[in-house]
Design an enzyme around this catalytic site. Structure first.
Site, mmCIF file in Angstrom:
data_model
loop_
_atom_site.group_PDB
_atom_site.id
_atom_site.type_symbol
_atom_site.label_atom_id
_atom_site.label_comp_id
_atom_site.label_asym_id
_atom_site.label_seq_id
_atom_site.Cartn_x
_atom_site.Cartn_y
_atom_site.Cartn_z
ATOM 1 N N MET A 34 12.475 37.290 36.659
ATOM 2 C CA MET A 34 12.599 38.854 36.049
ATOM 3 C C MET A 34 11.097 39.031 35.667
ATOM 4 S SD MET A 34 16.023 40.220 34.604
ATOM 5 C CE MET A 34 17.108 40.655 35.542
ATOM 6 N N GLY A 35 11.116 40.448 35.261
ATOM 7 C CA GLY A 35 9.644 40.893 34.865
ATOM 8 C C GLY A 35 8.732 41.981 35.675
ATOM 9 N N ARG A 36 9.419 42.892 35.531
ATOM 10 C CA ARG A 36 9.152 44.179 36.463
ATOM 11 C C ARG A 36 7.712 44.601 36.562
ATOM 12 N NH1 ARG A 36 11.846 49.217 38.434
ATOM 13 N NH2 ARG A 36 10.413 49.633 39.979
ATOM 14 N N TYR B 23 11.802 20.559 50.583
ATOM 15 C CA TYR B 23 12.146 22.050 50.747
ATOM 16 C C TYR B 23 10.915 22.765 49.804
ATOM 17 C CZ TYR B 23 17.166 21.715 51.924
ATOM 18 O OH TYR B 23 18.332 21.238 52.631
ATOM 19 N N ARG C 92 19.189 36.323 30.336
ATOM 20 C CA ARG C 92 19.274 37.323 29.281
ATOM 21 C C ARG C 92 20.148 37.272 28.062
ATOM 22 N NH1 ARG C 92 18.306 43.000 32.151
ATOM 23 N NH2 ARG C 92 20.558 42.697 32.499
ATOM 24 N N TYR D 145 19.248 37.301 35.374
ATOM 25 C CA TYR D 145 20.418 37.447 34.377
ATOM 26 C C TYR D 145 20.789 36.251 33.870
ATOM 27 C CZ TYR D 145 20.125 41.861 36.792
ATOM 28 O OH TYR D 145 19.841 43.270 37.310
ATOM 29 N N GLU D 146 20.434 34.911 34.354
ATOM 30 C CA GLU D 146 21.000 33.665 33.780
ATOM 31 C C GLU D 146 20.273 33.648 32.565
ATOM 32 O OE1 GLU D 146 19.577 34.424 36.931
ATOM 33 O OE2 GLU D 146 20.410 33.323 38.487
ATOM 34 N N ARG E 170 21.044 52.450 29.382
ATOM 35 C CA ARG E 170 19.591 52.766 29.555
ATOM 36 C C ARG E 170 19.196 54.491 29.555
ATOM 37 N NH1 ARG E 170 16.189 48.970 30.989
ATOM 38 N NH2 ARG E 170 17.021 47.069 32.199
ATOM 39 N N GLY F 5 17.873 46.490 28.806
ATOM 40 C CA GLY F 5 18.205 45.038 29.144
ATOM 41 C C GLY F 5 18.704 44.172 28.086
ATOM 42 N N ASP G 25 9.983 51.817 25.739
ATOM 43 C CA ASP G 25 10.400 53.066 26.300
ATOM 44 C C ASP G 25 11.091 53.651 25.012
ATOM 45 O OD1 ASP G 25 9.007 53.585 28.259
ATOM 46 O OD2 ASP G 25 10.540 53.431 29.704
ATOM 47 N N LYS H 192 12.212 44.502 21.375
ATOM 48 C CA LYS H 192 13.160 43.832 22.252
ATOM 49 C C LYS H 192 12.511 43.807 23.857
ATOM 50 C CE LYS H 192 15.353 45.447 25.071
ATOM 51 N NZ LYS H 192 16.006 45.980 26.070
ATOM 52 N N THR H 193 12.635 42.867 24.300
ATOM 53 C CA THR H 193 12.599 42.670 25.780
ATOM 54 C C THR H 193 12.111 41.285 26.253
ATOM 55 O OG1 THR H 193 11.657 43.546 27.999
ATOM 56 C CG2 THR H 193 10.137 43.666 26.238
ATOM 57 N N ILE H 194 12.961 40.779 27.554
ATOM 58 C CA ILE H 194 12.790 39.418 27.660
ATOM 59 C C ILE H 194 11.549 39.370 28.596
ATOM 60 C CG2 ILE H 194 14.907 38.699 27.966
ATOM 61 C CD1 ILE H 194 14.383 39.012 31.236
ATOM 62 N N ASP H 195 10.922 40.789 29.020
ATOM 63 C CA ASP H 195 9.543 40.801 29.868
ATOM 64 C C ASP H 195 8.677 40.412 29.158
ATOM 65 O OD1 ASP H 195 11.542 41.847 31.632
ATOM 66 O OD2 ASP H 195 10.590 43.707 32.219
HETATM 67 P P1 FBP Z 1 14.306 45.937 29.420
HETATM 68 O O1 FBP Z 1 12.637 46.478 29.623
HETATM 69 O O2 FBP Z 1 15.060 47.039 29.182
HETATM 70 O O3 FBP Z 1 14.353 44.931 28.118
HETATM 71 O O4 FBP Z 1 14.694 45.207 30.703
HETATM 72 C C1 FBP Z 1 13.893 44.183 31.250
HETATM 73 C C2 FBP Z 1 14.830 43.689 32.507
HETATM 74 O O5 FBP Z 1 15.392 42.533 32.185
HETATM 75 C C3 FBP Z 1 13.657 43.617 33.840
HETATM 76 O O6 FBP Z 1 13.140 42.102 33.729
HETATM 77 C C4 FBP Z 1 14.655 43.809 34.976
HETATM 78 O O7 FBP Z 1 13.739 44.273 35.942
HETATM 79 C C5 FBP Z 1 15.385 44.699 34.381
HETATM 80 O O8 FBP Z 1 15.877 44.614 33.012
HETATM 81 C C6 FBP Z 1 16.911 44.741 35.068
HETATM 82 O O9 FBP Z 1 17.611 45.738 34.654
HETATM 83 P P2 FBP Z 1 18.931 45.955 35.134
HETATM 84 O O10 FBP Z 1 19.877 45.205 33.861
HETATM 85 O O11 FBP Z 1 19.440 47.451 34.581
HETATM 86 O O12 FBP Z 1 19.541 45.275 36.222
#
Ligand code: FBP
Length: 552
Positions: A250-252, A243, A429, A426-427, A145, A81, A176, A202-205
């Site tokens: 994000m952050g799976r 509201y 990344r 996505y906003e 990926r 990502g 990974d 790397k990873t925003i997570d």
């Molecule tokens: P990475 O672990 O590859 O950095 O990606 C993390 C992430 O941004 C998650 O937060 C999100 O669940 C996933 O990618 C979304 O993936 P995709 O871009 O394939 O929709």
């Protein structure tokens, strides 16, 4: 290319390097640290990595550069990502490579690891690199990926490397991808190819971190971007007062992003998946916890609020994971076609009721119909439920509404509950990297080249002491095998880098836990505003709250 004024200005930004890398290439020497061993399963990891295991940790210092003169042809890939700062890793790598010898060559393989397999590449030059300095995105060469993990792929990579005379490959990726970088490094060493492999974290997570790697790049910018948006929503909520906003971020696999955003914005609710798993919370318990906040605030006339939900929350709820496993089983093989042929949702519901255990059916029954149907519509190529596509923010707000209806009927809740839903991922990344990420990434790339020049392989580019000003950052390298252990993946024991989940006894979570009861009832919102690229250092060079709390 049409350039915005900010983009033009960012081209001129000069990223800050760690002090020890500032005196020019000729003044960078190596200090050897301790020999390393893996975090667990030492014997097994050592046996799997006989050529790259146990190497020394190293740090760069100011001193005479003693690396051998050698023409370098380096290949680089972006993997997984997007994360803000990827372009700066490549520009730092390029600058160090060219400063060492202008005949050195940097090739970018396109579209992620598959670019290496398909030999799809570009050769960088000054004009190419200059158009991407300090910008967000991975569009310089794209990402992907595809996993580089099989012997057959490694053979192809070796052929591609031979064809171009590659001396090294830099893999910019998450846990990974860096695990695969270690395996590739071992393969290259075992086969005497002469090709070195270096990784960059790397990873925003934020889940690639450990005692050596203080932060993965992109986390800083992404969480600041989400926090800006969450703060804006909080202010809107506090203005309109009508509201409740359910915001998924994000952050799976880990909830670092949600936690950091909560620390920056002080919402009424933030769920932390790791806590849900440890406490074995059910969906009803989670809904009830949120409903408590809504009820108290509503009864005090505050019919508004903000709840942050980590993307992977449902996978942390044990009863939900069990339900998903049963659904995957229920639709295995020919059953998918049988299920799809049923005439309507009533017939499908009866099929489901018949196939699930009583406990899982009880969980299924409380889900809103929209989510029930999502579980059967969205399947991956193996026929499994795609958990990441479940709209957990809608699921939770619907369950909270059911709970509040009960409380209304019982006469305890007197408020109104209007909801809005958002998903921020996505906003953030590909935002322009914050000064922190611009500096950190450039340093990681520059440092990666120094590791190559000094002949290291199977190392992760490491820049630490990140909560201090860049001048005090420490640059060096860590053998990737040090971060590895054995885990069960797809039914097999595999050597992998351990994923960093939110630690419930860590300072960031403890700070959150000590304050959340107050935030749940009061309106204690904080508004971080947009990332600032120019201005006072205390505003522009701020690191994340997570890093600040972790480093005390
Ligand atoms: P990475 O672990 O590859 O950095 O990606 C993390 C992430 O941004 C998650 O937060 C999100 O669940 C996933 O990618 C979304 O993936 P995709 O871009 O394939 O929709």
């Amino acid at each position: 290319m049409n350039l915005s004024p900010l983009q033009k200005a960012r081209y001129e930004y000069v990223p800050k390097l760690p002090g020890m890398l500032r005196n020019g290439i000729a003044e960078i020497s190596v200090k050897n640290g301790e020999a390393t061993s893996s975090v667990a399963d030492q014997d097994k990891i050592k046996a799997l990595f006989p050529n790259t295991y146990g190497k020394n940790e190293i740090t760069f210092t100011k001193g005479s550069n003693t690396s051998p003169a050698k023409k370098q042809v380096v290949g680089v890939i972006l993997s997984g990502g997007q994360a803000p700062g990827g372009h700066n890793v490549i520009s730092g790598l390029y600058d160090a490579l060219k400063a060492t010898d202008k005949n050195n060559v940097l090739l970018g393989f396109k579209g992620g690891p598959s670019g290496l397999i398909e030999d799809d590449f570009v050769e960088f030059d000054d004009a190419f690199i200059n158009a991407y300095r300090n910008t967000g995105g991975f569009d310089i060469i794209g990402s992907g990926r595809t996993k580089l993990e099989t012997e057959e792929q490694f053979k192809i990579v070796t052929e591609v490397a031979k064809k171009h005379g590659l001396t090294a490959i830099v893999i910019i990726g998450g846990d990974d991808s860096n695990t695969n970088a270690a395996v590739l490094a071992e393969y290259m060493a075992a086969n005497n190819t002469g090709v070195q492999v270096i990784g960059c974290p790397k990873t925003i997570d934020g889940d690639l971190k450990n005692e050596d790697i203080e932060a993965s790049f992109g986390f800083d910018t992404a969480t600041k971007t989400y926090s800006e948006l969450i703060g804006n929503i909080e202010r809107d909520a506090n203005s309109a007062k009508k509201y409740w906003h359910f915001i998924k971020v994000m952050g799976r696999s880990a909830s670092h992003v949600a936690l950091e955003c909560a620390l920056q914005t002080q919402p009424n609710i933030c769920l932390i998946g790791e806590e849900v798993a440890v406490k074995k919370m059910s969906l009803s318990q989670i809904a009830s916890q949120i409903a408590d906040s809504v009820e108290k605030r509503g009864n005090a006339g505050n019919n508004f609020g903000v709840a942050i939900i980590p993307e992977g929350i449902v996978e942390f709820v044990p009863e939900f994971s069990k339900l998903i496993a049963e659904i995957n089983e229920l639709l295995a093989g020919e059953n998918t076609a049988k299920f799809n042929a049923l005439p309507d949702w009533d017939a499908k519901y009866a099929f489901i009721e018949n196939g699930l255990t009583k406990e899982s059916m009880a969980v299924f029954a409380i889900l809103p119909t929209l989510i029930q149907q999502q579980l059967f519509l969205e399947r991956d190529p193996h026929g499994n439920v795609q958990v990441s596509l479940i709209e957990s923010e809608k699921l939770l707000s619907a369950l909270v509404k059911d709970e509040l209806d009960k409380r209304k009927a019982a006469g305890t809740y007197k408020g109104k509950f209007g909801t809005l839903h958002h998903f921020f991922g996505y906003e953030g990344r590909c935002a322009f990297p914050s000064n922190f990420d611009a500096d950190y990434c450039y340093s990681l790339g520059y440092n990666a080249f120094m590791l190559i020049q000094y002949g290291y392989t199977g190392y992760l580019s490491k820049v630490s002491n990140l909560s201090k000003p860049a001048e005090e950052w420490v640059a060096g390298g860590m053998p990737i095998t040090k971060m590895m252990n054995i885990e069960r993946r797809n039914g097999e024991d595999k050597p992998v880098i351990r994923k960093a989940l939110v630690e419930l006894d860590g300072a960031p979570f403890k700070y959150f836990a000590a304050n959340r009861d107050k935030w749940a009832v009061e309106t204690a919102f904080t508004y971080p505003g947009a990332i600032q690229y120019y201005g006072p250092s205390e505003v522009c060079d701020l690191t994340t709250r997570t890093l600040a709390l972790e480093k005390g």
